[in-house]
Design a protein around this motif. Structure first.
Motif, PDB file in Angstrom:
ATOM      1  N   LEU A  78      56.848 101.709 -33.435  1.00  0.00           N
ATOM      2  CA  LEU A  78      55.930 101.610 -32.300  1.00  0.00           C
ATOM      3  C   LEU A  78      56.546 102.347 -31.121  1.00  0.00           C
ATOM      4  O   LEU A  78      57.727 102.172 -30.830  1.00  0.00           O
ATOM      5  CB  LEU A  78      55.706 100.147 -31.900  1.00  0.00           C
ATOM      6  N   ARG A  79      55.709 103.153 -30.440  1.00  0.00           N
ATOM      7  CA  ARG A  79      56.270 103.990 -29.386  1.00  0.00           C
ATOM      8  C   ARG A  79      55.717 103.687 -28.014  1.00  0.00           C
ATOM      9  O   ARG A  79      55.352 104.587 -27.291  1.00  0.00           O
ATOM     10  CB  ARG A  79      55.944 105.454 -29.687  1.00  0.00           C
ATOM     11  N   GLY A  80      55.647 102.432 -27.658  1.00  0.00           N
ATOM     12  CA  GLY A  80      55.120 102.142 -26.327  1.00  0.00           C
ATOM     13  C   GLY A  80      53.661 101.726 -26.423  1.00  0.00           C
ATOM     14  O   GLY A  80      52.753 102.527 -26.261  1.00  0.00           O
ATOM     15  N   VAL A  81      53.444 100.454 -26.716  1.00  0.00           N
ATOM     16  CA  VAL A  81      52.076  99.966 -26.888  1.00  0.00           C
ATOM     17  C   VAL A  81      51.816  98.881 -25.857  1.00  0.00           C
ATOM     18  O   VAL A  81      52.608  97.972 -25.692  1.00  0.00           O
ATOM     19  CB  VAL A  81      51.904  99.380 -28.318  1.00  0.00           C
ATOM     20  N   ASP A  82      50.713  99.004 -25.153  1.00  0.00           N
ATOM     21  CA  ASP A  82      50.285  97.966 -24.203  1.00  0.00           C
ATOM     22  C   ASP A  82      49.065  97.260 -24.754  1.00  0.00           C
ATOM     23  O   ASP A  82      48.281  97.835 -25.507  1.00  0.00           O
ATOM     24  CB  ASP A  82      49.911  98.580 -22.855  1.00  0.00           C
ATOM     25  N   LEU A  83      48.937  96.006 -24.353  1.00  0.00           N
ATOM     26  CA  LEU A  83      47.825  95.231 -24.881  1.00  0.00           C
ATOM     27  C   LEU A  83      47.559  94.089 -23.927  1.00  0.00           C
ATOM     28  O   LEU A  83      48.488  93.492 -23.389  1.00  0.00           O
ATOM     29  CB  LEU A  83      48.238  94.665 -26.246  1.00  0.00           C
ATOM     30  N   ALA A 125      34.248  91.459 -33.231  1.00  0.00           N
ATOM     31  CA  ALA A 125      35.105  92.127 -32.247  1.00  0.00           C
ATOM     32  C   ALA A 125      34.440  92.302 -30.894  1.00  0.00           C
ATOM     33  O   ALA A 125      33.245  92.595 -30.799  1.00  0.00           O
ATOM     34  CB  ALA A 125      35.532  93.492 -32.781  1.00  0.00           C
ATOM     35  N   THR A 126      35.222  92.109 -29.838  1.00  0.00           N
ATOM     36  CA  THR A 126      34.766  92.492 -28.499  1.00  0.00           C
ATOM     37  C   THR A 126      35.450  93.787 -28.072  1.00  0.00           C
ATOM     38  O   THR A 126      34.932  94.522 -27.241  1.00  0.00           O
ATOM     39  CB  THR A 126      35.098  91.410 -27.453  1.00  0.00           C
ATOM     40  N   HIS A 127      36.635  94.015 -28.669  1.00  0.00           N
ATOM     41  CA  HIS A 127      37.380  95.234 -28.344  1.00  0.00           C
ATOM     42  C   HIS A 127      37.898  95.833 -29.637  1.00  0.00           C
ATOM     43  O   HIS A 127      38.079  95.136 -30.638  1.00  0.00           O
ATOM     44  CB  HIS A 127      38.567  94.920 -27.429  1.00  0.00           C
ATOM     45  N   VAL A 128      38.168  97.119 -29.593  1.00  0.00           N
ATOM     46  CA  VAL A 128      38.697  97.754 -30.795  1.00  0.00           C
ATOM     47  C   VAL A 128      39.803  98.736 -30.404  1.00  0.00           C
ATOM     48  O   VAL A 128      39.730  99.373 -29.348  1.00  0.00           O
ATOM     49  CB  VAL A 128      37.559  98.465 -31.578  1.00  0.00           C
ATOM     50  N   GLY A 129      40.832  98.812 -31.245  1.00  0.00           N
ATOM     51  CA  GLY A 129      41.936  99.738 -30.973  1.00  0.00           C
ATOM     52  C   GLY A 129      42.337 100.434 -32.251  1.00  0.00           C
ATOM     53  O   GLY A 129      42.279  99.836 -33.324  1.00  0.00           O
ATOM     54  N   VAL A 130      42.706 101.690 -32.147  1.00  0.00           N
ATOM     55  CA  VAL A 130      43.164 102.442 -33.309  1.00  0.00           C
ATOM     56  C   VAL A 130      44.602 102.877 -33.061  1.00  0.00           C
ATOM     57  O   VAL A 130      44.887 103.581 -32.090  1.00  0.00           O
ATOM     58  CB  VAL A 130      42.274 103.675 -33.562  1.00  0.00           C
ATOM     59  N   LEU A 131      45.494 102.445 -33.940  1.00  0.00           N
ATOM     60  CA  LEU A 131      46.905 102.825 -33.832  1.00  0.00           C
ATOM     61  C   LEU A 131      47.177 104.000 -34.758  1.00  0.00           C
ATOM     62  O   LEU A 131      46.867 103.944 -35.944  1.00  0.00           O
ATOM     63  CB  LEU A 131      47.807 101.668 -34.279  1.00  0.00           C
ATOM     64  N   LEU A 139      53.052  95.654 -35.100  1.00  0.00           N
ATOM     65  CA  LEU A 139      52.493  95.165 -33.837  1.00  0.00           C
ATOM     66  C   LEU A 139      52.150  93.690 -33.943  1.00  0.00           C
ATOM     67  O   LEU A 139      52.498  92.888 -33.072  1.00  0.00           O
ATOM     68  CB  LEU A 139      51.237  95.963 -33.476  1.00  0.00           C
ATOM     69  N   LEU A 140      51.505  93.324 -35.039  1.00  0.00           N
ATOM     70  CA  LEU A 140      51.116  91.935 -35.186  1.00  0.00           C
ATOM     71  C   LEU A 140      52.322  91.021 -35.269  1.00  0.00           C
ATOM     72  O   LEU A 140      52.346  89.945 -34.680  1.00  0.00           O
ATOM     73  CB  LEU A 140      50.223  91.751 -36.414  1.00  0.00           C
ATOM     74  N   ARG A 141      53.324  91.434 -35.992  1.00  0.00           N
ATOM     75  CA  ARG A 141      54.523  90.605 -36.114  1.00  0.00           C
ATOM     76  C   ARG A 141      55.247  90.481 -34.772  1.00  0.00           C
ATOM     77  O   ARG A 141      55.848  89.462 -34.476  1.00  0.00           O
ATOM     78  CB  ARG A 141      55.447  91.147 -37.200  1.00  0.00           C
ATOM     79  N   LEU A 142      55.175  91.524 -33.975  1.00  0.00           N
ATOM     80  CA  LEU A 142      55.770  91.428 -32.639  1.00  0.00           C
ATOM     81  C   LEU A 142      54.982  90.448 -31.786  1.00  0.00           C
ATOM     82  O   LEU A 142      55.552  89.651 -31.046  1.00  0.00           O
ATOM     83  CB  LEU A 142      55.784  92.799 -31.959  1.00  0.00           C
ATOM     84  N   LEU A 143      53.651  90.507 -31.884  1.00  0.00           N
ATOM     85  CA  LEU A 143      52.823  89.606 -31.090  1.00  0.00           C
ATOM     86  C   LEU A 143      53.009  88.155 -31.533  1.00  0.00           C
ATOM     87  O   LEU A 143      52.892  87.233 -30.730  1.00  0.00           O
ATOM     88  CB  LEU A 143      51.336  89.996 -31.218  1.00  0.00           C
ATOM     89  N   ALA A 144      53.292  87.972 -32.822  1.00  0.00           N
ATOM     90  CA  ALA A 144      53.478  86.613 -33.343  1.00  0.00           C
ATOM     91  C   ALA A 144      54.878  86.073 -33.061  1.00  0.00           C
ATOM     92  O   ALA A 144      55.150  84.907 -33.274  1.00  0.00           O
ATOM     93  CB  ALA A 144      53.234  86.595 -34.852  1.00  0.00           C
ATOM     94  N   GLY A 145      55.755  86.947 -32.590  1.00  0.00           N
ATOM     95  CA  GLY A 145      57.127  86.510 -32.353  1.00  0.00           C
ATOM     96  C   GLY A 145      57.968  86.471 -33.617  1.00  0.00           C
ATOM     97  O   GLY A 145      59.038  85.875 -33.636  1.00  0.00           O
ATOM     98  N   LEU A 146      57.479  87.108 -34.688  1.00  0.00           N
ATOM     99  CA  LEU A 146      58.252  87.157 -35.917  1.00  0.00           C
ATOM    100  C   LEU A 146      59.222  88.328 -35.912  1.00  0.00           C
ATOM    101  O   LEU A 146      60.105  88.424 -36.752  1.00  0.00           O
ATOM    102  CB  LEU A 146      57.317  87.284 -37.131  1.00  0.00           C
ATOM    103  N   MET A 147      59.026  89.222 -34.960  1.00  0.00           N
ATOM    104  CA  MET A 147      59.908  90.381 -34.826  1.00  0.00           C
ATOM    105  C   MET A 147      60.253  90.508 -33.371  1.00  0.00           C
ATOM    106  O   MET A 147      59.440  90.184 -32.508  1.00  0.00           O
ATOM    107  CB  MET A 147      59.143  91.637 -35.228  1.00  0.00           C
ATOM    108  N   GLY A 189      54.526  97.911 -22.963  1.00  0.00           N
ATOM    109  CA  GLY A 189      55.518  98.883 -23.412  1.00  0.00           C
ATOM    110  C   GLY A 189      56.249  98.532 -24.689  1.00  0.00           C
ATOM    111  O   GLY A 189      57.441  98.742 -24.803  1.00  0.00           O
ATOM    112  N   LEU A 190      55.532  98.004 -25.676  1.00  0.00           N
ATOM    113  CA  LEU A 190      56.213  97.579 -26.894  1.00  0.00           C
ATOM    114  C   LEU A 190      56.756  98.763 -27.680  1.00  0.00           C
ATOM    115  O   LEU A 190      56.048  99.690 -28.015  1.00  0.00           O
ATOM    116  CB  LEU A 190      55.258  96.792 -27.796  1.00  0.00           C
ATOM    117  N   VAL A 191      58.042  98.678 -27.958  1.00  0.00           N
ATOM    118  CA  VAL A 191      58.706  99.702 -28.758  1.00  0.00           C
ATOM    119  C   VAL A 191      59.448  98.989 -29.867  1.00  0.00           C
ATOM    120  O   VAL A 191      60.086  97.968 -29.638  1.00  0.00           O
ATOM    121  CB  VAL A 191      59.715 100.504 -27.906  1.00  0.00           C
ATOM    122  N   ARG A 192      59.334  99.535 -31.061  1.00  0.00           N
ATOM    123  CA  ARG A 192      60.124  98.995 -32.153  1.00  0.00           C
ATOM    124  C   ARG A 192      60.765 100.195 -32.818  1.00  0.00           C
ATOM    125  O   ARG A 192      60.089 101.026 -33.403  1.00  0.00           O
ATOM    126  CB  ARG A 192      59.239  98.214 -33.111  1.00  0.00           C
TER     127      ARG A 192
END
Lengths: 231, 226, 238
Positions: C24-29, C204-210, C50-58, C13-16
């Motif tokens: 970001l309006r609610g992203v699961d991964l 890639a093993t998986h692909v996502g389009v934002l 999204l990447l910065r959130l995953l890295a903990g920079l945001m 449920g990532l929201v920024r």
């Protein structure tokens, strides 16, 4: 988005109304001060600026404290409305500080012979002015809303913590450096008419603060809902 | 050594090494201090005002402006190549990050202050030997305070367009209490006044240091974490 | 019942957002070891956020990121250990040599034998003879190699890559792809944000389009790139 714009317009209308009431009150204060309040014996007519000077200092201080409090609240609640309010309060505060800082010398010159003294109130308001200017300049330089709100909140809180230190510095400076005795207008021996005018003026300036802030807040909200990042 | 402290020292050491290599800020601050002293010397009438009376003002104005120059350095190097992201990414507590930057700034500013003090003694021919220990103490105490605020503000302004102009605007009101205290204490030290006359200012300075170092350490995370 | 192991990376449920604006309006991964997720999307879709959130920079406004089961919060630093980030910026200090940069990074991660780790990383990156050079004196390709060395120094299990192929010529791109392939063999997990599907497609093993801060497509990587690109265009236009 249109909801925001409606709300903004509503707030602006409300703000204008309150300001109008305040301005009428201000007219009343002028009449009271000039017609219905005795002339101070030692200072003469120039003393009447005091009824504008002291309350504007109060409004500046009120503005600043509210910037500080809403900054602190913003850091906990992260509500953008608090940030918008802090910014509005800061702009209004800067205006009131300027009024206080200009009426001071206008009053001071005929009475004390100098344009400026480093008395506690003037010095503090001068610092509030600098803090406001720093705060608003910083805001203007940050395009990203979230970052702007965060940084402003930190500066707001730090400014609030600084104020007692300014007080303390001025107090130490003055006690260790005896200054010529300056008139203390808030001495309790104010005749009742003067007290009445003064208190009315304090009330009027508070109303003016509320009116200006509401109006400014509404303008900020309107600008934001128009997609303008520099609200 | 606790990990948090080790990381702070690592970061401080890195900052110092970068600055010693690049030398830009150290040289600018040093030259600026010398320039200010020269102007003060040529602007005064030596027969009317003794150097000792003027010393507190000259010294602390010089220190203040040199400090602002030094602060700008703290985060501009981190902007290149997004190096700061590397620091934020790593398992470094934000308090250690702040402390590291603070220590590096503290070392720089005191280095420039020492240089300025030496130049002052040279240019103005003033004998400071009696007052020196006290003077050094006041320098360290006051610097500890305004470096705290300078470090956090430089972290903020580095992301704005006119960082070098913005920093003094924000910083100067915060520097007034420690500067005022420091100037007053310097004046009393040079005048050989008793300690009792300095107690109030010393308390102010100490209180300022404690309050603002704590506040800035706590607030640092809010500034650097988006 | 087998014990469920926490996935390498999990975001719920990532929201920024700030006020009304939502990046970001609610992203699961969810990413397991050995998987590589390629994230595509138009500009402004929220990929870098999204990447910065995953890295903990945001910090997210809502939702949570967990790395190996540990929540990513600025207070707790341990969750950051397994993360490595490679972006188009090298995160190197121009006034420190490559070796000094790597030693510093080794210190940040508290590596036990920093000098050995640095020597090994330099060798793997083919930079052993350039170790005493300053990053600004290296070619772009070599800078990227130094950046990779820095990113992989602490043996991260989770690699986050933000447009890593930007500005690289063909040979540098190939070299990067090789390094990344080596990582997948080591069972690292990777999230690659890129504009060019083709560059990272084989990894890639998986692909996502934002699109507009939400997933428009999220699936295992199909075999046919052209077919996928057509669907991508449709998703973006929608």
């Amino acid at each position: 988005m249109t909801l925001d714009l409606d709300r903004a317009r509503h707030l602006m209308r409300r703000g204008k109304l309150i300001t109008l009431v305040g301005l009428c009150g201000l007219a009343v204060v002028y009449v009271l001060a000039l017609q219905f309040t005795p002339i101070e014996v030692r200072q003469g007519l120039a003393q009447k600026i005091f009824y504008i000077h002291a309350p504007s200092a109060w409004s500046a201080l009120l503005s600043f404290s509210l910037v500080g409090f809403s900054s602190a609240l913003y850091l906990f609640l992260k509500d953008p409305r608090l940030d918008r309010f802090a910014a509005s309060s800061a702009e209004v505060g800067v205006a009131f500080s300027v009024v206080m800082l200009t009426t001071g010398p206008i009053w001071g010159k005929p009475i004390w012979g100098t344009w400026w003294t480093w008395d506690a109130r003037l010095t503090l308001t001068l610092f509030l002015f600098f803090l406001f200017v720093g705060y608003l300049t910083l805001r203007a330089a940050i395009p990203d809303q979230a970052e702007r709100a965060r940084f402003s909140a930190v500066v707001g809180i730090m400014g609030m913590v600084l104020v007692p230190f300014i007080h303390l510095s001025v107090y130490l400076f003055r006690t260790l450096h005896p200054q010529p005795i300056v008139l203390k207008p808030s001495a309790p021996s104010l005749p009742p008419e003067m007290l009445r005018t003064l208190l009315t003026s304090f009330g009027v300036f508070t109303i003016l603060y509320l009116g200006f802030v509401t109006l400014r807040y509404g303008i900020a909200l309107a600008a934001e809902s128009h997609g303008d990042d520099d609200a | 050594m606790p990990e948090a402290l080790r990381l702070a020292l690592l970061i401080a050491a890195k900052d110092l090494r970068v600055e010693l290599r690049a030398k830009t800020s150290l040289v600018s601050a040093g030259v600026f201090a010398a320039l200010v002293l020269v102007i003060f010397e040529f602007a005064r009438d030596p027969t009317a005002i003794g150097a000792t009376e003027l010393a507190p003002s000259i010294l602390w104005v010089t220190f203040a402006f040199a400090a602002v120059i030094a602060f700008n350095r703290a985060f501009t190097t981190e902007k290149e190549n997004a190096a700061f992201d590397g620091l934020l990414l790593a398992p470094v507590p934000r308090g250690s990050l702040y402390l590291g930057k603070y220590l590096a700034n503290f070392v720089f500013v005191t280095a420039v202050e020492s240089l300025a003090l030496g130049l002052f003694v040279l240019f103005f021919n003033v004998d400071l030997s009696d007052a020196l220990p006290g003077l050094v103490g006041v320098m360290l105490l006051a610097t500890a305070g305004f470096v705290a605020v300078g470090t956090i503000f430089s972290a903020m302004v580095v992301r704005t367009r006119f960082a070098e102009l913005m920093l003094p605007v924000l910083l100067l009101p915060f520097m007034v209490p420690p500067l005022m205290a420091a100037a007053q204490l310097t004046s009393r030290l040079l005048g050989g006044r008793p300690l009792s006359e300095m107690a109030g200012w010393l308390r102010l300075l100490t209180l300022y240091d404690v309050v603002f170092i704590t506040l800035c350490t706590l607030a640092f995370s809010t500034v650097v974490d988006e | 019942m087998p014990l469920t192991e926490a996935p390498l990376l999990e975001a719920t449920g990532l929201v920024r957002a700030y006020g009304r604006r939502r990046a970001l309006r609610g992203v699961d991964l969810s990413l397991a070891a050995g998987e590589t997720l390629v994230v595509l999307g138009p500009n402004g879709a929220g990929k870098t956020t999204l990447l910065r959130l995953l890295a903990g920079l945001m910090r997210p406004t809502g939702g949570e990121v967990r790395v190996m089961g540990l929540p990513l919060k600025s207070g707790d630093t341990n969750a950051r250990r397994p993360i490595g980030l490679l972006s188009h910026q090298s995160m190197l200090y121009d006034d420190l040599t490559v070796a000094e940069n790597l030693l510093f990074a080794a210190g940040l991660y508290g590596l036990l034998s920093p000098r050995e780790a640095v020597a090994r990383a330099l060798e793997e990156a083919g930079l052993s003879d350039r170790a005493a050079d300053l990053p600004r004196n290296l070619s772009r390709g070599m800078q990227q190699r130094a950046a990779i060395a820095r990113a992989l120094l602490h043996r991260p299990s989770l690699l986050l890559l933000d447009e890593p192929f930007t500005g690289l010529d063909a040979s540098a791109s190939d070299r990067l792809r090789e390094s990344l392939r080596a990582e997948t063999i080591k069972r690292s997990g990777m999230v690659v944000v890129t504009h060019h599907a083709a560059e990272a497609w084989e990894l890639a093993t998986h692909v996502g389009v934002l699109v507009g801060g939400r997933w428009a497509i999220r699936e295992t990587r199909p075999d046919n790139l052209d077919h996928f690109l057509r669907r991508y265009q449709e998703a973006v236009r929608a």
